[in-house]
Scaffold this active site. Structure first.
Site, PDB file in Angstrom:
ATOM      1  N   ASP A   7       0.819  -1.189   0.065  1.00  9.20           N
ATOM      2  CA  ASP A   7       0.100  -0.041   0.011  1.00  9.20           C
ATOM      3  C   ASP A   7       0.803   1.345   0.109  1.00  9.20           C
ATOM      4  OD1 ASP A   7      -2.317   1.628   0.625  1.00  9.20           O
ATOM      5  OD2 ASP A   7      -1.728   1.773   2.585  1.00  9.20           O
ATOM      6  N   SER A   8       0.464   2.393  -0.180  1.00  6.84           N
ATOM      7  CA  SER A   8       0.976   3.503  -0.002  1.00  6.84           C
ATOM      8  C   SER A   8       1.523   3.879   1.272  1.00  6.84           C
ATOM      9  CB  SER A   8      -0.051   4.613  -0.507  1.00  6.84           C
ATOM     10  OG  SER A   8      -1.055   4.831   0.229  1.00  6.84           O
ATOM     11  N   GLU A  41      -5.951   9.719   9.146  1.00  8.68           N
ATOM     12  CA  GLU A  41      -4.659   9.418   9.905  1.00  8.68           C
ATOM     13  C   GLU A  41      -4.405  10.441  10.959  1.00  8.68           C
ATOM     14  OE1 GLU A  41      -1.175   9.274   7.114  1.00  8.68           O
ATOM     15  OE2 GLU A  41      -2.401   7.922   6.009  1.00  8.68           O
ATOM     16  N   CYS A  98      -3.913  -1.111  -2.003  1.00  9.95           N
ATOM     17  CA  CYS A  98      -4.065   0.351  -2.316  1.00  9.95           C
ATOM     18  C   CYS A  98      -5.129   0.666  -3.303  1.00  9.95           C
ATOM     19  CB  CYS A  98      -2.801   1.024  -2.220  1.00  9.95           C
ATOM     20  SG  CYS A  98      -2.995   2.768  -2.909  1.00  9.95           S
ATOM     21  N   HIS A 158      -8.538   3.603   3.931  1.00  7.15           N
ATOM     22  CA  HIS A 158      -8.597   4.497   5.238  1.00  7.15           C
ATOM     23  C   HIS A 158     -10.008   4.509   5.720  1.00  7.15           C
ATOM     24  CE1 HIS A 158      -4.628   5.731   4.250  1.00  7.15           C
ATOM     25  NE2 HIS A 158      -4.699   6.620   5.167  1.00  7.15           N
ATOM     26  N   CYS A 205     -11.264   3.236  -0.701  1.00  9.31           N
ATOM     27  CA  CYS A 205     -10.031   3.777  -0.143  1.00  9.31           C
ATOM     28  C   CYS A 205     -10.033   3.037   1.133  1.00  9.31           C
ATOM     29  CB  CYS A 205     -10.012   5.266   0.301  1.00  9.31           C
ATOM     30  SG  CYS A 205      -8.484   5.817   1.103  1.00  9.31           S
TER      31      CYS A 205
HETATM   32  N1  DGL Z   1      -4.151   4.103   0.196  1.00  9.33           N
HETATM   33  C1  DGL Z   1      -4.524   4.952  -0.659  1.00  9.33           C
HETATM   34  C2  DGL Z   1      -5.775   4.296  -1.379  1.00  9.33           C
HETATM   35  O1  DGL Z   1      -6.323   3.479  -0.834  1.00  9.33           O
HETATM   36  C3  DGL Z   1      -5.197   5.947   0.323  1.00  9.33           C
HETATM   37  C4  DGL Z   1      -4.073   6.897   0.894  1.00  9.33           C
HETATM   38  C5  DGL Z   1      -3.266   7.440  -0.234  1.00  9.33           C
HETATM   39  O2  DGL Z   1      -3.695   8.374  -0.951  1.00  9.33           O
HETATM   40  O3  DGL Z   1      -1.980   7.218  -0.243  1.00  9.33           O
HETATM   41  O4  DGL Z   1      -6.189   4.947  -2.239  1.00  9.33           O
END
Ligand code: DGL
Length: 271
Positions: A15-16, A159, A78, A192, A190
């Site tokens: 993931d990012s 976050e 992600c 989060h 997403c």
């Molecule tokens: N993990 C990213 C997503 O699911 C969200 C956070 C980011 O923008 O890196 O799109």
């Protein structure tokens, strides 16, 4: 027959940042005996605002690292990276591992159970602007009406504040978008957003079904491993959690997203 040796190899999840831990948590719950290597690219967070080209470059390098770790399956946890880089990562990995994303399992579910429904979707700018859900839904001719809205600041706010009531005002602003009215269900596209699922349900006063993809994705991973006879039934399920940039706040946030205390380790992929 089961490919014994290969079944022991880990599942790589990336993931990012630490948000993908919501997906990793669901995978661990469904597959407790699998060895897991998680990589969060915290050095480049957020992906949601990056160009597709940048996300593709990061994703391929991460996939390379996970291949070096002998992963039998690589899950792009992600949504932004799934939208921008899945095809490229798949091409790069070729037959060396299975590659999965967080979008296709959801599309299959929509195709099966949501025909003729009106579905809303929220996600990062990258995910929404890629239009990938719409393209895939149209390709399957599912007769679903999909409307999307980029909720740019939401991931960063989660976050920062976690599941705090301060998020409600931001949510009210985003969810009042004309694109998100008169819908039957809302996709949380997403990593989060599962953290604030109850707030979203409350905003719609329980009248809209909230679709959290992490559970669906975890089930799809299990199904794929079963199909390929690659389920690990013999290990105790080792877990490694790497991040490309380590800070105390990532360590604290990891607990929120994984829902239990975990140890993050710095992996200097970009040094
Ligand atoms: N993990 C990213 C997503 O699911 C969200 C956070 C980011 O923008 O890196 O799109």
């Amino acid at each position: 027959m089961k490919n014994q040796q290969r079944a022991f190899q880990p599942i790589g999840i990336f993931d990012s940042g630490i948000g993908g831990l919501t997906v990793a948590h669901a995978v661990v719950a469904h597959l407790p005996k699998e060895n897991i290597i998680y990589f969060g690219d915290t050095a480049h967070l957020p992906y949601g605002d990056k160009s597709a080209a940048a996300i593709q470059a990061y994703s391929v390098k991460i996939a390379h690292m996970l291949l070096q770790q002998q992963c039998k399956l690589i899950l792009i946890a992600c949504h932004s990276a799934s939208a921008a880089a899945f095809e490229l990562v798949k091409e790069y990995v070729a037959s060396k591992a299975i590659v999965m994303n967080v979008i296709d399992p959801l599309i299959q579910l929509l195709h099966k159970h949501y025909t003729h429904k009106r579905i809303g979707l929220i996600g990062t700018k990258q995910t929404v602007n890629s239009n990938i859900y719409k393209k895939k839904i149209d390709y399957l001719n599912t007769k679903i009406t999909l409307t999307t809205h980029a909720t740019n600041l939401l991931a960063a706010a989660i976050e920062e504040f976690g599941n705090h009531k301060i998020i409600d005002s931001l949510l009210a602003e985003y969810l009042s978008s004309p694109h998100l009215q008169q819908i039957d269900a809302l996709i949380l596209a997403c990593t989060h957003y599962p953290i604030i699922k109850e707030r979203i349900t409350a905003y719609y006063k329980n009248t809209v079904e909230i679709i959290d993809s992490s559970e669906i994705v975890a089930k799809a991973v299990k199904h794929r491993l079963e199909e390929d006879n690659l389920l690990n039934t013999d290990s105790t399920g080792s877990k490694l959690f790497y991040v490309s940039d380590y800070t105390e706040s990532f360590a604290t946030g990891a607990k929120l997203f994984f829902n239990q205390e975990i140890e993050l380790e710095h992996y200097p992929l970009w040094d």
